[in-house]
Design an enzyme around this catalytic site. Structure first.
Site, mmCIF file in Angstrom:
data_model
loop_
_atom_site.group_PDB
_atom_site.id
_atom_site.type_symbol
_atom_site.label_atom_id
_atom_site.label_comp_id
_atom_site.label_asym_id
_atom_site.label_seq_id
_atom_site.Cartn_x
_atom_site.Cartn_y
_atom_site.Cartn_z
ATOM 1 N N HIS A 1 -7.264 -3.113 9.826
ATOM 2 C CA HIS A 1 -8.258 -4.018 9.481
ATOM 3 C C HIS A 1 -9.198 -4.350 10.590
ATOM 4 O O HIS A 1 -9.600 -5.334 11.054
ATOM 5 C CB HIS A 1 -7.813 -5.356 8.880
ATOM 6 C CG HIS A 1 -7.268 -5.439 7.535
ATOM 7 N ND1 HIS A 1 -6.791 -6.539 7.175
ATOM 8 C CD2 HIS A 1 -6.738 -4.372 6.814
ATOM 9 C CE1 HIS A 1 -5.988 -6.159 5.809
ATOM 10 N NE2 HIS A 1 -6.314 -5.008 5.651
ATOM 11 N N HIS B 1 -3.036 2.352 8.313
ATOM 12 C CA HIS B 1 -3.925 1.472 7.786
ATOM 13 C C HIS B 1 -4.137 0.126 8.514
ATOM 14 O O HIS B 1 -3.063 -0.563 8.888
ATOM 15 C CB HIS B 1 -3.647 0.993 6.307
ATOM 16 C CG HIS B 1 -4.462 0.022 5.483
ATOM 17 N ND1 HIS B 1 -5.736 0.034 5.374
ATOM 18 C CD2 HIS B 1 -4.093 -1.331 5.172
ATOM 19 C CE1 HIS B 1 -6.255 -1.172 4.910
ATOM 20 N NE2 HIS B 1 -5.234 -1.905 4.718
ATOM 21 N N GLU C 1 -17.913 11.951 22.117
ATOM 22 C CA GLU C 1 -16.875 12.517 21.817
ATOM 23 C C GLU C 1 -16.367 12.463 20.260
ATOM 24 O O GLU C 1 -15.360 13.225 20.050
ATOM 25 C CB GLU C 1 -15.596 12.047 22.651
ATOM 26 C CG GLU C 1 -14.861 10.810 22.001
ATOM 27 C CD GLU C 1 -15.654 9.760 22.605
ATOM 28 O OE1 GLU C 1 -14.813 8.590 22.862
ATOM 29 O OE2 GLU C 1 -16.669 9.751 23.117
ATOM 30 N N HIS D 1 -12.874 -3.830 3.577
ATOM 31 C CA HIS D 1 -11.428 -4.097 3.699
ATOM 32 C C HIS D 1 -10.747 -3.434 4.967
ATOM 33 O O HIS D 1 -10.237 -4.089 5.921
ATOM 34 C CB HIS D 1 -10.940 -3.455 2.631
ATOM 35 C CG HIS D 1 -9.227 -3.453 2.559
ATOM 36 N ND1 HIS D 1 -8.468 -3.811 1.290
ATOM 37 C CD2 HIS D 1 -8.333 -3.562 3.655
ATOM 38 C CE1 HIS D 1 -7.118 -3.890 1.636
ATOM 39 N NE2 HIS D 1 -7.065 -3.932 2.825
ATOM 40 N N GLU E 1 0.737 -1.180 -0.047
ATOM 41 C CA GLU E 1 -0.195 0.031 -0.056
ATOM 42 C C GLU E 1 0.965 1.190 -0.099
ATOM 43 O O GLU E 1 0.551 2.337 0.399
ATOM 44 C CB GLU E 1 -0.971 -0.101 1.183
ATOM 45 C CG GLU E 1 -1.839 -1.227 1.307
ATOM 46 C CD GLU E 1 -2.768 -1.551 0.170
ATOM 47 O OE1 GLU E 1 -2.829 -0.600 -0.773
ATOM 48 O OE2 GLU E 1 -3.444 -2.520 0.252
HETATM 49 P P1 13P Z 1 1.203 -5.398 3.034
HETATM 50 O O1 13P Z 1 1.774 -6.746 4.016
HETATM 51 O O2 13P Z 1 1.682 -5.215 1.836
HETATM 52 O O3 13P Z 1 1.513 -4.409 3.777
HETATM 53 O O4 13P Z 1 -0.288 -5.484 2.716
HETATM 54 C C1 13P Z 1 -1.380 -5.547 3.902
HETATM 55 C C2 13P Z 1 -2.498 -5.195 3.705
HETATM 56 O O5 13P Z 1 -3.420 -4.869 4.550
HETATM 57 C C3 13P Z 1 -2.926 -4.722 2.207
HETATM 58 O O6 13P Z 1 -4.120 -3.912 2.198
HETATM 59 ZN ZN ZN Z 2 -5.325 -4.020 4.043
#
Ligand code: 13P
Ligand code: ZN
Length: 275
Positions: free
Chosen positions: A141, A139, A169, A210, A115
């Site tokens: 999940h 980023h 908040e 995602h 990413e």
């Molecule tokens: P990477 O291992 O390449 O960082 O990818 C993980 C991920 O969350 C892709 O969206």
């Molecule tokens: Zn991801």
């Protein structure tokens, strides 16, 4: 100075581990990047060993010559604490902002996160719109936020308003709101372009089915932002699991009163009347 003794590296590793402990980083899921300050890179310069130039996959001219600390592609956030040299790396960008080279870390090979285009394009936008204040792109999940992308309309208005309502908040922590990217193939320039457009006005972008991207000034604020959004999403998941309609909630005028007292600006387009 040894890279691992630098405060910015310690803060980065702690944040990666915090995210892992929250359950946001199954396997290699998620990635983190930090735009390194001049004095910070100077403090570790003698440790840097630049490798070959490689293509970023997009162009970020406003970040030319800058250094970033980033997680490696396929690397596990849970390993950042125990084997940082294998898991993370420092990269330098060339004078066009089109290529990078690894200067430290990833000692067993590999490359920065897949990413990287999204991270760097978000950094480029945030550097411009915050006058260089923002340095962290994250980023992850987180499960509740992802769950909501199967249930709520995939609009900035729906996500912002629903998540604001779930904890008082929230409008103070993310007054600008939240952007939503529809499902797209991850890891390339296309999703990076869409995400960075949202970063012009938001600090949070949700990727449907995602995960989430957050941007911020430092590790505390950026982690805290992700944590706040995900906690709010968790409350909404709980409420929706109990009943189909909320019995009572925070109303548009309540938000306006909150905005006044807490001195934040809440865009009116999120304060619509519901029917
Ligand atoms: P990477 O291992 O390449 O960082 O990818 C993980 C991920 O969350 C892709 O969206
Ligand atoms: Zn991801």
């Amino acid at each position: 100075m040894n890279v691992l003794n630098a405060e910015f590296v310690k803060g980065f590793i702690r944040m990666a581990d915090d995210g892992w402990q929250q359950g946001w980083h199954e396997r290699n899921g998620g990635n983190l990047s930090y735009r390194i300050k001049d004095e910070e890179i100077d403090s570790v310069r003698e440790e840097l060993q630049p490798g070959e130039w490689r293509e970023i996959g997009t162009s970020v001219p406003d970040l030319a010559g800058e250094y970033f600390l980033v997680t490696g592609s396929g690397k596990y956030m849970r390993n950042a604490v125990i084997k940082p040299e294998d898991t993370i790396c420092i990269v330098e960008l060339d004078e066009k902002g089109e290529n990078y080279r690894i200067c430290w870390g990833l000692v067993n090979g590999g490359r920065p996160t897949s990413e990287l285009p999204s991270h760097l394009m978000n950094h480029e936008v945030k550097k411009r719109v915050t006058n260089g204040k923002y340095r962290v792109i994250y980023h992850a999940h987180p499960a509740n936020t992802i769950a909501l992308t199967f249930v709520l309309p995939l609009t900035d208005e729906a996500f912002t308003r629903e998540l604001w309502e779930m904890a008082t908040e929230c409008p103070v922590v993310f007054p600008g709101g939240i952007g939503v990217v529809p499902w797209m193939v991850p890891g390339g320039r296309e999703i990076a372009v869409e995400t960075s457009k949202l970063m012009e006005k938001y600090d949070v972008a949700i990727w449907a089915h995602h995960g989430m991207f957050c941007a911020g000034e430092d590790f505390d604020l950026t982690f805290g932002l992700m944590h706040t959004v995900e906690k709010s999403a968790e409350i909404l998941v709980k409420v929706r699991s109990m009943v189909s309609e909320k019995r009572q909630t925070i109303q548009p005028d309540d938000f306006r009163n909150l905005a006044r007292d807490f001195k934040v600006t809440l865009p009116e387009r999120f304060l619509f009347e519901k029917h």
